[in-house]
Design a protein around this motif. Structure first.
Motif, short mmCIF file in Angstrom:
data_model
loop_
_atom_site.label_atom_id
_atom_site.label_comp_id
_atom_site.label_asym_id
_atom_site.label_seq_id
_atom_site.Cartn_x
_atom_site.Cartn_y
_atom_site.Cartn_z
N ASP A 343 19.82 -15.88 17.68
CA ASP A 343 18.85 -16.56 18.55
C ASP A 343 19.30 -16.31 19.99
N ILE A 344 18.60 -15.40 20.65
CA ILE A 344 18.99 -15.05 22.01
C ILE A 344 17.78 -15.17 22.94
N ARG A 345 18.07 -15.32 24.21
CA ARG A 345 17.06 -15.21 25.27
C ARG A 345 17.27 -13.85 25.92
N LEU A 346 16.26 -12.98 25.89
CA LEU A 346 16.40 -11.63 26.42
C LEU A 346 15.84 -11.56 27.84
N VAL A 347 16.65 -11.00 28.71
CA VAL A 347 16.23 -10.65 30.07
C VAL A 347 16.51 -9.16 30.24
N ALA A 348 15.49 -8.38 30.50
CA ALA A 348 15.64 -6.93 30.69
C ALA A 348 15.31 -6.57 32.13
N ALA A 349 15.79 -5.42 32.55
CA ALA A 349 15.54 -4.97 33.92
C ALA A 349 15.40 -3.47 33.95
N THR A 350 14.58 -2.97 34.86
CA THR A 350 14.40 -1.53 35.02
C THR A 350 13.87 -1.23 36.41
N ASN A 351 14.18 -0.04 36.89
CA ASN A 351 13.60 0.42 38.16
C ASN A 351 12.59 1.54 37.92
N ARG A 352 12.29 1.81 36.64
CA ARG A 352 11.32 2.85 36.29
C ARG A 352 9.90 2.29 36.26
N ASN A 353 8.95 3.19 36.39
CA ASN A 353 7.56 2.83 36.20
C ASN A 353 7.26 2.95 34.71
N LEU A 354 7.39 1.84 33.99
CA LEU A 354 7.25 1.88 32.54
C LEU A 354 5.83 2.23 32.13
N GLU A 355 4.84 1.87 32.93
CA GLU A 355 3.47 2.20 32.58
C GLU A 355 3.26 3.71 32.54
N GLU A 356 3.83 4.39 33.51
CA GLU A 356 3.71 5.85 33.50
C GLU A 356 4.52 6.46 32.36
N ALA A 357 5.70 5.85 32.05
CA ALA A 357 6.50 6.34 30.94
C ALA A 357 5.77 6.17 29.61
N VAL A 358 5.04 5.06 29.45
CA VAL A 358 4.24 4.85 28.23
C VAL A 358 3.13 5.89 28.16
N ALA A 359 2.48 6.14 29.29
CA ALA A 359 1.39 7.12 29.32
C ALA A 359 1.88 8.52 28.97
N LYS A 360 3.14 8.83 29.27
CA LYS A 360 3.70 10.15 28.98
C LYS A 360 4.44 10.17 27.65
N ASN A 361 4.32 9.09 26.87
CA ASN A 361 4.99 8.98 25.57
C ASN A 361 6.51 9.06 25.70
N GLU A 362 7.04 8.62 26.81
CA GLU A 362 8.49 8.56 27.00
C GLU A 362 9.04 7.18 26.68
N PHE A 363 8.15 6.22 26.53
CA PHE A 363 8.58 4.85 26.21
C PHE A 363 7.56 4.26 25.25
N PRO A 502 -3.65 11.53 38.07
CA PRO A 502 -3.86 10.54 37.01
C PRO A 502 -3.92 9.14 37.60
N PRO A 503 -4.51 8.19 36.85
CA PRO A 503 -4.65 6.82 37.37
C PRO A 503 -3.32 6.22 37.77
#
Length: 566
Positions: A343-363, A502-503
């Motif tokens: 049972d944990i509380r998760l806090v994540a952090a990133t400096n990447r643009n995850l939306e663009e990574a998802v669009a490129k199938n990298e995430f 791209p958008p």
């Protein structure tokens, strides 16, 4: 006879030369004035001499130096020094020349009190000490009639007037230096007090070490306090160096899990195989070197908070493993078959643009939706420039405590820091303060102690080379990908127009420049070309254009070229 005349003519020049040397050789004003009177005693054969000056803070006159008598007795009034006569000279600015001082009522008591056995007649000279404003004081000299013969006083008066002018310039300069020094000490005391009082804008437990009172940080503080008491997963977004780890720790402290462990992992610093063992743990003998059972970070954080930094850098295979833990709250250690629930509380952090990574199938999109429950965007330092002086003083205070020093910032240095761009954000500002404080030779970090003022700050070059093409921004995700228009064949011998971006790239396109005249546009282009040719080093571009670094800095600001840190 000719030689005597030449000597008489040269004596005033020699006296002026000696007096100017005395006035320019020391910062001790009292000693310099006393030495001036001694030189006058030698060249004029004067009996007594005195220099009276105004009080810098008022209108009162005070005897500053004397020759041929006691300064203490003169100040006490025991010698009957004629302050009334001197005050008249200071008030009117007109010299006083009395061939026989005994005939002047304002001087009679003073002369009678000071006459010796020779009882020779005495002449009294008093000239105002002034430059361009009202007199600062007066210079008085007494001369005895040698053999009862009266002198021609025009030469003496002219000489004393020149001496009084030199003294006036020196006294005025000393007053100005003293006033500037007083203002500097007052300013340093005020800045030192501010450094002692540097505190977070929101006095909430957990946010004590986060310095900032800007509107942007106020929104972050409000979001942290709102989200921390819940169990929701939080995704911290922002450029590198904006303080994501400190915010994550504040979230843990403000949560009901504050009594449990706060575990942090930098996902980008570990290889996939090592990261799996670090997060999930391993059984004894599961791989070479696994000599004992080891708990992973998920187990260690059970009941507390797990902070996964740089979450956007994990590989695709590991993303699937992490998704299962986040969805089910269970996992198996490496080499083990026993399912462990946490049972944990998760806090994540990133400096990447995850939306663009998802669009490129990298995430993975499903992992993105699992993480992006409560996003909190941390502003870069260039969007909260009002916090820069507070942060700079906070870092300097910490530097002083660690190194046993008592440094302060000048107002000009803080203003210069506030105008810098700081692509590395708070981390770069901290390094800049530490570097400037380390190399500072005085007690005050001035503007010239900063690297950017000496053209040795290379962050502009780094920013030009490594400008992020995908800074994290608030996502605008369409419900479905927009239809792509069918490609149109280009007519013969005509180049096809470039495809539209791209958008996701819309967020990274800089805003259009303001309308410029043709002349302004030409000058702006020359500046940009010169900066690009010189690697965005201001000093080199200035030499290329025949300008000074200060001039090119003004030109860059004038045309809105975003190199504000130079």
């Amino acid at each position: 006879m000719l030689r005597d005349a030449a000597t008489e003519t040269a004596l005033p020049l020699i006296g002026i030369y000696e007096i100017s040397k005395v006035l320019g050789s020391t910062l001790d004003m009292d000693k310099a004035l006393h030495d001036v009177l001694n030189i006058l005693s030698s060249y004029l054969h004067m009996r007594h001499g005195a220099i009276v000056l105004r009080d810098p803070e008022g209108e009162a006159l005070e005897i500053s130096a004397v020759a041929g008598m006691s300064l203490k007795l003169a100040r006490s009034g025991e010698l009957r020094y004629p302050m009334a006569a001197v005050a008249k000279v200071v008030q009117t600015g007109i010299p006083m020349v009395v061939p026989d001082a005994a005939d002047e009522p304002l001087l009679a008591e003073y002369i009678a009190h000071g006459q010796g056995e020779d009882d020779e007649p005495v002449s009294f000279f008093c000239v105002p000490i002034k430059t361009t404003g009202k007199p600062l004081g007066a210079l008085s000299v007494e001369r005895s009639w040698e053999g009862g013969v009266r002198h021609v006083f025009e030469h003496d008066l002219r000489f004393l007037t020149m001496v009084a002018t030199l003294v006036g310039q020196t006294v005025g300069l000393h007053h100005k230096v003293a006033a500037d020094r007083g203002r500097l000490l007052e300013q340093n005391a005020r800045l030192a007090k501010q450094m002692e009082e540097v505190k977070p804008a929101v006095p909430v437990q957990g946010l004590e070490d986060i310095v900032g009172n800007s509107e942007a940080m106020g929104r972050v503080f409000a979001q942290v306090q709102q989200a921390a008491p819940t169990k929701a997963t939080i995704l911290l977004r922002g450029e590198s160096g904006t303080g994501k780890e400190m915010i994550a720790r504040a979230i843990h402290i403000l949560s009901p899990r504050s009594a449990k462990a706060f575990i942090k992992v930098n996902c980008a610093a570990l290889a996939e195989s090592v990261l799996e063992s670090e997060l999930f743990g391993h059984e004894k003998g599961s791989f070479t070197g696994a000599s004992a059972e080891r708990k992973g970070r998920f187990e260690l954080a059970n009941g507390g908070t797990l902070f996964l930094d740089e979450i956007g850098e994990i590989s695709a295979p590991f993303q699937a493993k992490l998704l299962r833990v986040l969805q089910e709250g269970e996992f198996e250690r490496v080499g083990g078959s026993k399912t462990i629930k946490v049972d944990i509380r998760l806090v994540a952090a990133t400096n990447r643009n995850l939306e663009e990574a998802v669009a490129k199938n990298e995430f993975r999109a499903d992992l993105y939706y699992r993480l992006n429950v409560v996003p909190i965007f941390l502003p870069p330092l260039r969007e909260r420039q009002g916090d820069i002086p507070l942060l700079a003083m906070y870092f300097l205070k910490r530097f002083n405590e660690e190194n046993g020093r008592q440094l302060t910032f000048s107002a000009e240095a803080l203003a210069n820091l506030q105008g810098c761009f700081f692509p590395g954000n708070v981390r770069e500002l901290e390094n800049c303060v530490t570097r400037s404080a380390t190399m500072c030779r005085g007690a005050v970090v001035t503007e010239m102690d900063l690297s950017c003022r000496r053209d040795t700050c290379l962050s502009s070059v780094l920013w030009n080379i490594q400008r992020p093409a995908n800074p994290p921004v608030a996502p605008i995700m369409p419900s479905a990908p927009p239809p792509q228009p069918a490609p149109q064949p280009a007519p013969p011998m005509v180049a096809a127009a470039p495809p539209p971006p791209p958008p996701s790239a819309a967020a990274i396109v800089p805003p259009p420049a303001p309308d410029l005249t043709e002349a302004d546009l030409s000058e702006r282009e020359r500046l940009v070309q010169a900066m690009e040719k010189c690697g965005w080093v201001q000093a080199k571009a200035a030499r290329l254009l025949g300008l000074t670094p200060r001039q090119i800095g003004y030109a860059l600001k004038k045309h809105g070229i975003e190199i504000r840190q130079l």
